[in-house]
Write a protein that holds these residues in place. Structure first.
Motif, mmCIF file in Angstrom:
data_model
loop_
_atom_site.group_PDB
_atom_site.id
_atom_site.type_symbol
_atom_site.label_atom_id
_atom_site.label_comp_id
_atom_site.label_asym_id
_atom_site.label_seq_id
_atom_site.Cartn_x
_atom_site.Cartn_y
_atom_site.Cartn_z
ATOM 1 N N LEU A 65 0.155 7.468 1.609
ATOM 2 C CA LEU A 65 0.837 7.183 0.113
ATOM 3 C C LEU A 65 1.998 6.457 -0.054
ATOM 4 C CD1 LEU A 65 -0.451 10.360 -1.616
ATOM 5 C CD2 LEU A 65 -1.577 8.088 -1.627
ATOM 6 N N VAL A 66 3.048 6.876 0.808
ATOM 7 C CA VAL A 66 4.275 6.344 0.437
ATOM 8 C C VAL A 66 4.348 4.891 0.916
ATOM 9 C CG1 VAL A 66 5.185 6.957 2.868
ATOM 10 C CG2 VAL A 66 6.719 6.947 1.066
ATOM 11 N N PHE A 67 3.478 4.351 1.806
ATOM 12 C CA PHE A 67 3.722 3.219 2.207
ATOM 13 C C PHE A 67 2.875 2.010 0.999
ATOM 14 C CE2 PHE A 67 3.555 5.357 6.081
ATOM 15 C CZ PHE A 67 4.947 4.882 6.451
ATOM 16 N N SER A 68 1.846 2.681 0.436
ATOM 17 C CA SER A 68 1.480 1.688 -0.565
ATOM 18 C C SER A 68 2.356 1.554 -1.728
ATOM 19 C CB SER A 68 0.090 2.403 -1.292
ATOM 20 O OG SER A 68 0.084 3.742 -1.622
ATOM 21 N N PHE A 69 3.265 2.903 -1.861
ATOM 22 C CA PHE A 69 4.296 2.990 -2.906
ATOM 23 C C PHE A 69 5.286 1.684 -2.667
ATOM 24 C CE2 PHE A 69 8.371 4.076 -3.786
ATOM 25 C CZ PHE A 69 8.643 4.162 -5.045
ATOM 26 N N VAL A 70 5.460 1.739 -1.261
ATOM 27 C CA VAL A 70 6.606 0.555 -1.026
ATOM 28 C C VAL A 70 6.182 -0.645 -1.279
ATOM 29 C CG1 VAL A 70 7.732 -0.391 1.028
ATOM 30 C CG2 VAL A 70 7.653 2.100 0.634
ATOM 31 N N LEU A 103 -0.423 -5.635 -12.035
ATOM 32 C CA LEU A 103 -0.752 -4.233 -12.033
ATOM 33 C C LEU A 103 -2.261 -4.110 -11.341
ATOM 34 C CD1 LEU A 103 -0.011 -3.151 -15.687
ATOM 35 C CD2 LEU A 103 0.774 -2.030 -13.381
ATOM 36 N N LEU A 104 -3.184 -5.365 -11.505
ATOM 37 C CA LEU A 104 -4.390 -5.183 -10.875
ATOM 38 C C LEU A 104 -4.273 -5.735 -9.493
ATOM 39 C CD1 LEU A 104 -6.207 -7.403 -13.761
ATOM 40 C CD2 LEU A 104 -6.748 -5.077 -12.988
ATOM 41 N N ALA A 105 -3.135 -6.379 -9.109
ATOM 42 C CA ALA A 105 -3.004 -6.980 -7.556
ATOM 43 C C ALA A 105 -2.524 -5.427 -6.904
ATOM 44 C CB ALA A 105 -1.983 -7.915 -7.726
ATOM 45 N N CYS A 106 -1.597 -4.586 -7.672
ATOM 46 C CA CYS A 106 -1.489 -3.542 -7.112
ATOM 47 C C CYS A 106 -2.597 -2.473 -6.777
ATOM 48 C CB CYS A 106 -0.422 -2.573 -7.636
ATOM 49 S SG CYS A 106 1.381 -3.541 -7.618
ATOM 50 N N ALA A 107 -3.357 -2.546 -7.893
ATOM 51 C CA ALA A 107 -4.468 -1.668 -7.631
ATOM 52 C C ALA A 107 -5.432 -2.099 -6.410
ATOM 53 C CB ALA A 107 -5.543 -1.692 -9.040
ATOM 54 N N GLY A 110 -3.586 -1.446 -3.282
ATOM 55 C CA GLY A 110 -3.755 0.077 -2.848
ATOM 56 C C GLY A 110 -4.986 0.623 -2.453
ATOM 57 N N VAL A 111 -6.163 -0.016 -3.014
ATOM 58 C CA VAL A 111 -7.709 0.299 -2.598
ATOM 59 C C VAL A 111 -7.863 -0.124 -1.078
ATOM 60 C CG1 VAL A 111 -10.010 -0.667 -2.918
ATOM 61 C CG2 VAL A 111 -8.725 0.173 -4.808
ATOM 62 N N MET A 112 -7.297 -1.486 -0.833
ATOM 63 C CA MET A 112 -7.340 -1.724 0.595
ATOM 64 C C MET A 112 -6.725 -0.841 1.628
ATOM 65 S SD MET A 112 -5.444 -5.126 2.370
ATOM 66 C CE MET A 112 -3.904 -4.188 2.637
ATOM 67 N N PHE A 113 -5.445 -0.304 1.131
ATOM 68 C CA PHE A 113 -4.793 0.829 2.000
ATOM 69 C C PHE A 113 -5.677 1.869 2.252
ATOM 70 C CE2 PHE A 113 -0.331 -0.145 2.936
ATOM 71 C CZ PHE A 113 -0.229 -1.474 2.712
ATOM 72 N N GLY A 114 -6.304 2.552 1.125
ATOM 73 C CA GLY A 114 -7.054 3.360 1.350
ATOM 74 C C GLY A 114 -8.291 3.611 2.094
ATOM 75 N N LEU A 115 -8.996 2.228 2.017
ATOM 76 C CA LEU A 115 -10.225 1.953 2.633
ATOM 77 C C LEU A 115 -9.840 1.860 3.986
ATOM 78 C CD1 LEU A 115 -12.015 -0.578 0.486
ATOM 79 C CD2 LEU A 115 -12.536 1.668 0.825
ATOM 80 N N ALA A 116 -8.777 1.068 4.509
ATOM 81 C CA ALA A 116 -8.332 1.129 5.723
ATOM 82 C C ALA A 116 -7.867 2.590 6.429
ATOM 83 C CB ALA A 116 -7.074 0.278 6.142
ATOM 84 N N GLY A 117 -7.544 3.337 5.758
ATOM 85 C CA GLY A 117 -7.066 4.803 6.312
ATOM 86 C C GLY A 117 -8.391 5.494 6.374
ATOM 87 N N ILE A 118 -9.464 5.415 5.393
ATOM 88 C CA ILE A 118 -10.696 5.938 5.740
ATOM 89 C C ILE A 118 -11.429 5.283 6.710
ATOM 90 C CG2 ILE A 118 -13.018 6.275 4.426
ATOM 91 C CD1 ILE A 118 -11.536 5.907 1.788
ATOM 92 N N VAL A 150 -8.900 9.415 -2.136
ATOM 93 C CA VAL A 150 -7.894 8.664 -1.388
ATOM 94 C C VAL A 150 -7.811 7.373 -1.805
ATOM 95 C CG1 VAL A 150 -7.558 7.625 0.921
ATOM 96 C CG2 VAL A 150 -8.213 9.910 0.855
ATOM 97 N N VAL A 151 -8.840 6.708 -2.169
ATOM 98 C CA VAL A 151 -8.760 5.114 -2.693
ATOM 99 C C VAL A 151 -7.945 5.269 -4.099
ATOM 100 C CG1 VAL A 151 -10.200 3.247 -3.427
ATOM 101 C CG2 VAL A 151 -10.779 4.442 -1.649
#
Length: 250
Positions: A65-70, A103-107, A110-118, A150-151
């Protein structure tokens, strides 16, 4: 709006930082999966061949999560640091549209990070469960809910990074403050004081994941965690909008 979102995503994906943050996120996920697999059933941890242990194993998809925050922070503070925000607002004078696009780009990021982690967690976790003698039947509705959480949490934390970055503007300060909160203080409150931590974004994410709270505590129900995450996302989006629309950019 579509062109603006595409432009914001191009800014993100043409830098090496996003790929570095993604690599770090996946690295922490891999470490978590390996550790839980090796020490499964030891020192009070539930075996990954049981539903609770399997859920804990797959919850490692959200440790980045912290890396998506960064990344969310860099999306806005980088513009102030290099003064490209001036050009952005000259090209698109309606700041509200720019903020919405960010905001949409951030979302999306974040979804990409979540899917990659999954994907990584399943790629490493499923063989680990089978090797330990578990069954694929352990991957049920709870795991599906966890993946959705997660996503959602990754998207939320990316928006949180954008909001804090737009508030502080200074890139280093925003990253230090944000990482200190997300990675240290929030984790401590969620782990040691779940009665308080359950109301924080991290506690809400854990509630959606469905994992057990430590020290005999209790998280919110899954629907409550989801509602709280949505509330935080709307609040963070409002902060990002207000601070960007009303401030002088020079």
């Amino acid at each position: 709006m579509t062109r603006l979102v595409r432009a914001e995503l191009q800014k993100v994906f043409t830098t090496r930082m996003v790929w570095g943050m993604l690599a770090l996120s996946l690295g922490f996920t891999a470490i978590g999966v390996v550790v839980l697999s090796v020490f499964s059933g030891q020192q009070g941890t539930p075996p990954i061949t049981e539903p609770r242990g399997a859920l804990n194993l797959f919850s490692q998809a959200g440790v980045g999560l912290v890396f998506s925050f960064v990344i969310g922070t860099l999306l806005i503070t980088g513009e102030y640091r290099f003064q490209t925000i001036t050009h952005t607002f000259l090209v698109t004078p309606r700041r509200a549209r720019v903020v919405a696009a960010k905001l949409l780009a951030c979302a999306v990021v974040g979804v990409m990070f979540g899917l990659a982690g999954i994907v990584l967690t399943f790629a490493a976790g499923v063989p680990a469960i089978l090797i330990k003698g578990g069954a694929l039947s352990l991957i049920g509705g709870d795991v599906a809910r966890l993946c959705a959480g997660v996503v959602a949490a990754m998207a939320l934390y990316t928006i949180l990074g954008l909001a804090l970055g737009s508030l502080l503007r200074n890139q280093v300060a925003a990253i230090v403050v944000g990482v200190g909160w997300v990675y240290v203080l929030e984790n401590l409150l969620v782990a040691l004081l779940p009665s308080v931590g359950k109301w924080l974004p991290g506690g809400a994410a854990q509630a959606v994941y469905g994992v057990a709270a430590p020290l005999g505590g209790h998280y919110l129900p899954a629907w409550g965690g989801a509602a709280l995450l949505l509330g935080y996302a709307l609040a963070f989006a409002a902060v990002a909008s207000v601070t960007t629309l009303r401030r002088d950019i020079t």
